[in-house]
Design an enzyme around this catalytic site. Sequence first.
Site, short mmCIF file in Angstrom:
data_model
loop_
_atom_site.label_atom_id
_atom_site.label_comp_id
_atom_site.label_asym_id
_atom_site.label_seq_id
_atom_site.Cartn_x
_atom_site.Cartn_y
_atom_site.Cartn_z
CG HIS A 113 -7.08 -1.54 -1.62
ND1 HIS A 113 -6.75 -1.95 -2.70
CD2 HIS A 113 -8.56 -1.97 -1.36
CE1 HIS A 113 -7.95 -1.76 -3.68
NE2 HIS A 113 -8.71 -1.96 -2.87
CD GLU A 134 -2.92 -1.23 0.32
OE1 GLU A 134 -2.76 -0.46 -0.51
OE2 GLU A 134 -3.13 -2.56 -0.11
#
Length: 222
Positions: free
Chosen positions: A150, A9
């Site tokens: 996410h 990420e």
Amino acid sequence: MKEVVLDTETTGLSVREGHRIVEIGCIELDNLIPTKNTFHCYLNPERKVSEKALEVHGYTDEFLSTQKKFSDVVKDFLNFIENKKLVIHNAEFDLSHLNNELALLGKEKLDNKNVVDTLALARDKFPGSPTSLDALCKRYHVDNSKRTQHTALIDCDLLAKVYINLLGQKEPTLNFKNEDNEKTIIDSDNINQYYKKIIKPTEKEAKLHKEYLNKTLKKNFF
């Protein structure tokens, strides 16, 4: 063969705009079976998270400012992935960010020749169809209900299951052993052992079974 399912990420999309990694997640596979070896860390990107990225993963600047920097974890990370094939969904994105972090430290970049891009696999297998991780989870009936945002490890777990399906494998995997017909089922969550012995029918049972089949097969069911 050992592989590593990897996901990151970031603070934003492009390294050209100075965006950095905020999370790395890795799950090790041994012959497509998840082991208990994982690598996970949150990172201080030393810059602000973009609004769009914040919507995706939810990691605030305040939270990330207390985490380790990439330089603090790079040795452990490289040791974890050493001599293992990397499995990444949309590998170009993750590799560009990982190689940027490595370049900032003057370290050798990762070779994309040792990478399996599941996005490319999915596009080849299902041309013209949606190939996002969520779309592939839906196609293969992989439960992604935990993916409200996410996060690297959750995405790795989902991708590992999708990857196995993309290769035409099925879960769980059976490991056959020669000792007393032992079979072991292994999945990503636990290991359950069970034993099955071959039981041969008696002569009487075999005779009755044969008579039953002869009698049944003579009937016309259509």
